[in-house]
Enzyme design. Structure first.
Site, PDB file in Angstrom:
ATOM      1  N   THR A 555       4.803  93.629  38.542  1.00 16.40           N
ATOM      2  CA  THR A 555       5.770  92.561  38.787  1.00 16.40           C
ATOM      3  C   THR A 555       5.276  91.251  38.170  1.00 16.40           C
ATOM      4  O   THR A 555       4.184  91.183  37.613  1.00 16.40           O
ATOM      5  CB  THR A 555       5.982  92.346  40.295  1.00 16.40           C
ATOM      6  OG1 THR A 555       4.845  91.643  40.844  1.00 16.40           O
ATOM      7  CG2 THR A 555       6.162  93.668  41.028  1.00 16.40           C
ATOM      8  N   LYS A 579       0.251  87.683  35.730  1.00 18.27           N
ATOM      9  CA  LYS A 579      -0.743  86.662  35.353  1.00 18.27           C
ATOM     10  C   LYS A 579      -0.998  85.625  36.439  1.00 18.27           C
ATOM     11  O   LYS A 579      -1.902  84.799  36.314  1.00 18.27           O
ATOM     12  CB  LYS A 579      -0.284  85.956  34.074  1.00 18.27           C
ATOM     13  CG  LYS A 579      -0.312  86.827  32.841  1.00 18.27           C
ATOM     14  CD  LYS A 579       0.262  86.116  31.644  1.00 18.27           C
ATOM     15  CE  LYS A 579       1.766  86.193  31.596  1.00 18.27           C
ATOM     16  NZ  LYS A 579       2.302  87.533  31.338  1.00 18.27           N
ATOM     17  N   GLU A 606      -6.197  93.335  31.901  1.00 18.34           N
ATOM     18  CA  GLU A 606      -6.193  93.295  30.433  1.00 18.34           C
ATOM     19  C   GLU A 606      -4.836  92.867  29.874  1.00 18.34           C
ATOM     20  O   GLU A 606      -4.745  92.129  28.903  1.00 18.34           O
ATOM     21  CB  GLU A 606      -6.586  94.663  29.876  1.00 18.34           C
ATOM     22  CG  GLU A 606      -6.642  94.747  28.368  1.00 18.34           C
ATOM     23  CD  GLU A 606      -7.738  93.872  27.774  1.00 18.34           C
ATOM     24  OE1 GLU A 606      -7.399  92.862  27.130  1.00 18.34           O
ATOM     25  OE2 GLU A 606      -8.918  94.196  27.988  1.00 18.34           O
ATOM     26  N   ALA A 611      -0.745  91.935  26.146  1.00 19.97           N
ATOM     27  CA  ALA A 611      -0.183  93.243  26.538  1.00 19.97           C
ATOM     28  C   ALA A 611      -1.220  94.349  26.382  1.00 19.97           C
ATOM     29  O   ALA A 611      -2.221  94.356  27.085  1.00 19.97           O
ATOM     30  CB  ALA A 611       1.093  93.536  25.748  1.00 19.97           C
ATOM     31  N   LEU A 613      -3.238  94.885  23.807  1.00 18.89           N
ATOM     32  CA  LEU A 613      -4.362  94.574  22.922  1.00 18.89           C
ATOM     33  C   LEU A 613      -5.651  94.402  23.742  1.00 18.89           C
ATOM     34  O   LEU A 613      -5.623  93.803  24.815  1.00 18.89           O
ATOM     35  CB  LEU A 613      -4.089  93.283  22.136  1.00 18.89           C
ATOM     36  CG  LEU A 613      -2.925  93.319  21.136  1.00 18.89           C
ATOM     37  CD1 LEU A 613      -2.733  91.942  20.526  1.00 18.89           C
ATOM     38  CD2 LEU A 613      -3.183  94.351  20.049  1.00 18.89           C
ATOM     39  N   GLY A 664      13.212  93.113  26.124  1.00 16.89           N
ATOM     40  CA  GLY A 664      12.083  93.185  27.051  1.00 16.89           C
ATOM     41  C   GLY A 664      10.856  92.410  26.643  1.00 16.89           C
ATOM     42  O   GLY A 664       9.768  92.650  27.157  1.00 16.89           O
ATOM     43  N   ASP A 678       3.736  80.349  30.352  1.00 15.18           N
ATOM     44  CA  ASP A 678       3.142  81.680  30.178  1.00 15.18           C
ATOM     45  C   ASP A 678       1.933  81.618  29.253  1.00 15.18           C
ATOM     46  O   ASP A 678       0.881  82.208  29.528  1.00 15.18           O
ATOM     47  CB  ASP A 678       4.198  82.638  29.613  1.00 15.18           C
ATOM     48  CG  ASP A 678       3.717  84.078  29.594  1.00 15.18           C
ATOM     49  OD1 ASP A 678       3.377  84.600  30.670  1.00 15.18           O
ATOM     50  OD2 ASP A 678       3.648  84.668  28.494  1.00 15.18           O
ATOM     51  N   LYS A 682      -2.211  82.199  29.878  1.00 12.30           N
ATOM     52  CA  LYS A 682      -3.023  83.113  29.063  1.00 12.30           C
ATOM     53  C   LYS A 682      -4.283  82.434  28.525  1.00 12.30           C
ATOM     54  O   LYS A 682      -5.375  83.000  28.582  1.00 12.30           O
ATOM     55  CB  LYS A 682      -2.181  83.684  27.924  1.00 12.30           C
ATOM     56  CG  LYS A 682      -1.102  84.649  28.391  1.00 12.30           C
ATOM     57  CD  LYS A 682      -0.222  85.123  27.234  1.00 12.30           C
ATOM     58  CE  LYS A 682       0.838  86.096  27.714  1.00 12.30           C
ATOM     59  NZ  LYS A 682       1.731  86.549  26.635  1.00 12.30           N
ATOM     60  N   GLY A 797       6.384  93.712  24.976  1.00 15.65           N
ATOM     61  CA  GLY A 797       7.163  94.951  25.028  1.00 15.65           C
ATOM     62  C   GLY A 797       6.695  95.848  26.140  1.00 15.65           C
ATOM     63  O   GLY A 797       5.503  95.888  26.481  1.00 15.65           O
TER      64      GLY A 797
END
Length: 815
Positions: A555, A579, A606, A611, A613, A664, A678, A682, A797
């Site tokens: 979520t 996050k 991770e 995503a 990576l 998405g 966002d 990160k 994605g």
């Protein structure tokens, strides 16, 4: 001659007794047999309860007595032909009249003595054996009833008589040496004293009866027929992967039975062991199954650990004090006072410093033991040389058992490390000099987890079971479940990981299934689940207390992220693409990290950056190897990169954002992505993982959105504001295009400071040709000074995010 013993479940009712007859009929074709039977299933417990009620002068005892009588009379009517029923019914009713008189006596005087108790409970076996013999005779078996009280002689230790083997062996040899019948039916459990009083051999004593007779007559074999197919590698009710053990030694069987393997009453083995008589445990309801053959050591060197067993409701008693060091007789005094008080000690461990002695006893004996010990050492306690007894309750003992454990190195280490990885706290350890048993005292609540962990380690080809509790089954969650279903066979065969989904939840419904949710029908199961509730979900996960538990958060909800600490405190690992927790206030981020270490529960995120990576994992490895990050430059938003790669003077900014959302690449609320929050989260996570203390508000955000867009309250209003500010977005593009630059939303960290914002990237820059939804990260470190470490690939994605979550789960599986 063979001895066959049938337990209470085997003779619980007429239907089962007919199965017993078939087994006996088949066995008697080859030789004469002795059939030892227990009371009808549950009758002994009913008799004990009836006697207790009578002694409490509770008239309800008569209702129980009538229930017991009804069961026996119904069995007679179901088993014996009508023409032969009369004499059997009359005989049984006479016995119930005597039993009723005994109970009336207990009722009138308001107490029950051990002697009277043995007299009352003996009726269970006496009645069942009489009825079964009459049934055998009606079926044309050449059968006779023999009262065990005329064969087995004990002292008057009522409740658990001590057998006089010399007299008993002589009586058995004489009788069975001359009997001409093919089948002799004997009641188990009951015996008599030298004075002629009824005694019993202890709960489970029917096994013991059969063993005593088998040894006395030197039977060819003793068969114990029960409701399971032998002794199992662990309790199959708690460990579903447990399997029956084909062959086992007397000593191994004895250890397992002492440590809770209820299929066999512990004293049973000793008589047949002395005579070398094979014992075979068989299943009445599956007579073709191999069962477990118990003989001299036939294990060879095939497997070190033969079984895992446990005893529940254990208490630890610890006697400590400097006054114990070097003082002879302390241990003698301690054990003597417990022995005199009839308190059985099941585990002993003593520190080499002689400063403490730790004992395991049944929890039922706590009060008695504590009182006796404190009284015995009252003088030493008053002087402060010894502390008052320390008592710990609600514990259990788990034990590894095997004849060849002593010849295999590292078993203890494997046992304790596997328990430790699942945060099963070990309170005490004991290992005998024979090294046939390694025992550990743990908390009672951890028994199921411990048994499954150990069984997985020693019996399942080291296949590790991962139990997943998944919250969020939207785009990412659904892809994740599909990937698990596709890869399950590969993971089990190639990576020795058995991945099961135990629970699923969305915002409306949740479902739990300890056996594992079918991933081909999960939508249907979830739809029929109970109402979703985050705290109820947490409670159920922690109550299940399964080994290798992993909570998976798919979520983007703060309420869900706030529960991570509750999982980690209960040794449940957390894997998340959410996050919010890792970018929350630094103290919360640090606490989650600390809880992860303290409770040995990985906290992996991770997918918070890039995503699928391996950005965070690579960063962790750099830091762990001693490198230091000096600068980070990155395009971290796959959604923003998609938007600005597709936005030009032929498109509307609003339509490109909608396309990104539909495919998405954005959060459900695209403003989270476009506002820069966002990306701020990160770069904050990367800074923290690099070892820097930083809060979200420390990051400079150079927003490209007009304030009007930032002030919207819902998604529809946000899109409306994008339309209204079309000229603003067109001008941003035109300005960059005029300089032959491309627009990229860049995050940067350097010299302890971070910022995010839209930048015009010139041709030749590493970010210039970043296509589609790709992310790119440049790590400048003390080792990567001029040429940074570069990670690039799809950064948004559902598929790649799901694969990143999957990768974190595999990391935990390999942990």
């Amino acid at each position: 001659m063979k001895v066959l013993k049938f337990g209470g479940t085997s003779v619980a009712n007429a239907e089962n007794i007919k199965k017993v007859k078939d087994i006996v009929q088949n066995a008697v074709k080859d030789q004469k047999i002795v059939v030892v039977v227990s009371a009808l299933g549950g009758v002994t417990d009913l008799l004990i309860e009836t006697a207790q009620l009578a002694s409490q002068q509770d008239e309800k005892y008569t209702d129980l007595l009538q229930e017991i009588e009804r069961r026996h009379l119904e069995s007679i009517k179901d088993l014996i032909p009508v023409a032969q029923q009369s004499k059997v019914l009359s005989a049984v009713k006479r016995e119930f009249n005597i039993l009723e008189t005994l109970l009336e006596g207990a009722f009138l005087i308001g107490e029950i003595t051990p002697k009277l108790s043995d007299k009352i409970v003996s009726y269970g076996e006496l009645l069942s054996s009489f009825i079964i013999n009459e049934y055998f005779e009606s079926e044309k078996l050449y059968s006779v009833f023999k009262d065990a009280r005329t064969l087995i002689i004990t002292n008057e230790n009522f409740g658990k008589g001590i057998v006089d083997f010399s007299t008993t062996n002589q009586l058995c040899e004489t009788y069975f040496g001359t009997v001409s019948f093919d089948v002799v039916v004997v009641p188990g459990f009951v015996a008599s004293s030298r004075e002629g009083n009824s005694t019993t051999l202890g709960r489970g004593g029917s096994d013991y009866t059969a063993s005593i007779i088998a040894a006395a007559i030197e039977a060819e074999k003793l068969e114990i027929w029960t409701d399971v197919s032998g002794m199992y590698t662990a309790n199959p009710k708690l460990v579903h992967q447990a399997v029956a053990i084909n062959e086992i030694s007397y000593e191994e069987a004895m250890e397992l039975s002492h440590f809770g393997a209820k299929v066999l009453y512990p004293p049973t083995i000793q008589p047949v062991l002395a005579k070398g008589i094979p014992m075979h445990i068989k299943n009445t309801f599956n007579p073709e199954a191999n069962g477990t053959l118990i003989t001299k050591n036939s294990n060879g060197t095939k497997r070190a650990v033969r079984g895992i067993s446990h005893i529940e409701n254990i208490a630890l008693l610890s006697l400590e004090g400097s006054g114990m060091v070097g003082i002879p007789g302390v241990s003698k005094k301690l054990f003597e006072v417990l022995s005199n008080g009839e308190v059985n000690v099941v585990l002993i461990t003593q520190a080499s410093s002689e400063h403490s002695i730790c004992l395991g006893v049944s929890q039922d004996d706590i009060y008695k033991a504590e009182t006796l010990i404190n009284e015995a050492f009252a003088y030493e306690i008053s002087l402060g040389k010894i502390k008052p007894l320390i008592v710990e309750k609600d514990l259990a003992i788990v034990a590894l058992v095997g004849d060849n454990m002593k010849s295999h190195q590292g078993l203890s280490g494997r046992m304790f490390s596997s328990l430790g990885k699942n945060n099963v706290n070990i309170r005490a350890i004991a290992q005998g000099a024979s090294e046939r048993n390694i025992s550990a005292v743990i908390e009672l609540k951890d028994v199921k987890k411990a048994l499954n962990t150990l069984h997985e380690k020693f019996f399942e080809d080291n296949i590790k079971q991962l139990n997943l509790f998944v919250m969020g089954v939207g785009n990412v969650g659904a892809k994740f479940l599909k990937q698990i279903e596709q890869q399950r066979k590969f993971l089990k065969e190639q990576m020795k990981l058995n991945v099961r989904v135990i629970a699923l939840s969305n915002s409306r419904k949740m479902v739990f299934d300890q056996g594992g949710i079918s991933l081909s029908k999960w939508q249907e199961q979830l739809q029929n689940g109970e109402q979703a509730d985050i705290q109820t979900f947490v409670k159920k996960v922690n109550e299940l207390n399964l080994r290798n538990s992993i909570f998976v958060d798919n979520t983007a909800t703060e309420l869900v992220s706030n529960t991570y600490g509750e999982y980690l405190r209960n040794s449940v690992s957390v894997v998340t693409c959410n996050k919010i927790a890792s970018s929350s206030v630094y103290s919360n981020y640090l606490q989650l990290k600390d809880l992860s270490r303290k409770y040995n529960a990985p906290f992996l995120f991770e997918t918070n950056v890039g995503a699928g990576l391996p950005i965070i994992d690579t960063l962790k490895n750099l830091i762990a190897s001693g490198d230091k990050v000096t600068k980070i430059q990155a395009v971290l938003s796959g959604s923003l990169n998609f938007v600005f790669n597709n936005f030009d003077n032929t498109t509307n900014f609003e339509n490109v954002v909608k396309q990104a959302q539909e495919e998405g690449y954005t959060e459900p609320d695209p403003k989270i992505d476009l506002s820069g929050i966002d990306v701020m989260r990160k770069i904050l996570i990367l800074a923290r993982e690099s070892g820097y203390k930083m809060e979200l508000e420390d990051i400079e955000n150079e927003s490209f959105l007009p304030q009007e867009c930032l002030d919207t309250d819902n998604v529809d209003d946000f899109y409306t504001s994008l339309v209204q500010n079309k000229k603003h977005f067109d001008s941003i593009f035109e300005k960059a295009a005029s300089k032959n630059c491309r627009l990229k939303y860049v995050a940067q960290f350097e010299n302890g400071k971070a910022k995010v914002g839209l930048q015009e990237i010139p041709e030749g820059h590493p970010f210039y040709n970043l296509e589609g939804k790709d992310n790119i990260v440049l790590f400048f470190t003390e080792r990567y000074v001029e040429q940074p470490l570069l990670i690039k690939g799809a950064g948004a994605g559902a598929d790649v995010t799901a694969s990143g979550i999957f990768a974190d789960i595999i990391r935990i599986g390999n942990f």
